[in-house]
Design a protein around this motif. Structure first.
Motif, PDB file in Angstrom:
ATOM      1  N   SER A 106     -46.218 -39.010 -43.822  1.00  0.00           N
ATOM      2  CA  SER A 106     -45.030 -40.080 -44.134  1.00  0.00           C
ATOM      3  C   SER A 106     -44.417 -40.173 -45.525  1.00  0.00           C
ATOM      4  O   SER A 106     -45.351 -39.646 -46.342  1.00  0.00           O
ATOM      5  CB  SER A 106     -45.619 -41.348 -43.626  1.00  0.00           C
ATOM      6  N   LYS A 160     -45.685 -46.830 -36.719  1.00  0.00           N
ATOM      7  CA  LYS A 160     -45.261 -47.264 -37.908  1.00  0.00           C
ATOM      8  C   LYS A 160     -45.339 -46.329 -39.032  1.00  0.00           C
ATOM      9  O   LYS A 160     -44.357 -46.366 -39.983  1.00  0.00           O
ATOM     10  CB  LYS A 160     -45.980 -48.682 -38.127  1.00  0.00           C
ATOM     11  N   TYR A 161     -46.228 -45.614 -39.472  1.00  0.00           N
ATOM     12  CA  TYR A 161     -46.447 -44.634 -40.477  1.00  0.00           C
ATOM     13  C   TYR A 161     -46.236 -43.220 -40.220  1.00  0.00           C
ATOM     14  O   TYR A 161     -46.667 -42.280 -40.896  1.00  0.00           O
ATOM     15  CB  TYR A 161     -48.026 -44.979 -40.749  1.00  0.00           C
ATOM     16  N   LEU A 198     -48.926 -48.620 -46.259  1.00  0.00           N
ATOM     17  CA  LEU A 198     -49.687 -47.457 -46.217  1.00  0.00           C
ATOM     18  C   LEU A 198     -50.434 -46.761 -47.331  1.00  0.00           C
ATOM     19  O   LEU A 198     -49.755 -46.827 -48.662  1.00  0.00           O
ATOM     20  CB  LEU A 198     -48.611 -46.254 -45.605  1.00  0.00           C
ATOM     21  N   LYS A 199     -51.486 -46.569 -47.570  1.00  0.00           N
ATOM     22  CA  LYS A 199     -52.438 -46.244 -48.582  1.00  0.00           C
ATOM     23  C   LYS A 199     -52.899 -44.632 -48.805  1.00  0.00           C
ATOM     24  O   LYS A 199     -52.847 -43.993 -49.634  1.00  0.00           O
ATOM     25  CB  LYS A 199     -53.588 -47.090 -48.538  1.00  0.00           C
ATOM     26  N   TYR A 245     -45.949 -41.399 -54.590  1.00  0.00           N
ATOM     27  CA  TYR A 245     -47.096 -40.699 -53.749  1.00  0.00           C
ATOM     28  C   TYR A 245     -47.422 -39.280 -54.352  1.00  0.00           C
ATOM     29  O   TYR A 245     -46.832 -38.869 -55.093  1.00  0.00           O
ATOM     30  CB  TYR A 245     -46.801 -40.234 -52.312  1.00  0.00           C
ATOM     31  N   GLN A 261     -53.044 -40.881 -45.997  1.00  0.00           N
ATOM     32  CA  GLN A 261     -53.079 -39.946 -45.161  1.00  0.00           C
ATOM     33  C   GLN A 261     -53.898 -38.555 -45.160  1.00  0.00           C
ATOM     34  O   GLN A 261     -53.652 -37.993 -46.653  1.00  0.00           O
ATOM     35  CB  GLN A 261     -51.409 -39.412 -44.596  1.00  0.00           C
TER      36      GLN A 261
END
Length: 64
Positions: A19, A2-3, A25-26, A55, A28
């Motif tokens: 990603s 998914k990510y 998603l918060k 991001y 990575q």
């Protein structure tokens, strides 16, 4: 996965390993340990997601 929405051949290097924004998603993180000049180095690259198409990447370097 998914990510795992990376951009193959992207100009910005970190777009090739992190990603793009995806709902839920918060953050990575990529941590790299390497030896150079007799010292152990740690490089931590973090991508934080703030919303759709928003991001920020940051890089931290530490000598252990």
């Amino acid at each position: 996965m998914k990510y795992n929405q990376i951009i193959e051949g992207a100009i910005w290097f970190y777009d090739r390993i992190f990603s793009q924004p995806v709902e839920g998603l918060k953050k990575q993180v990529l941590i790299t340990y390497y030896e150079e000049g007799g010292n152990l180095h740690v490089e931590t690259v973090t991508r934080r997601f703030y919303g759709k198409d928003d991001y920020q990447d940051s890089v931290e370097h530490e000598v252990l």
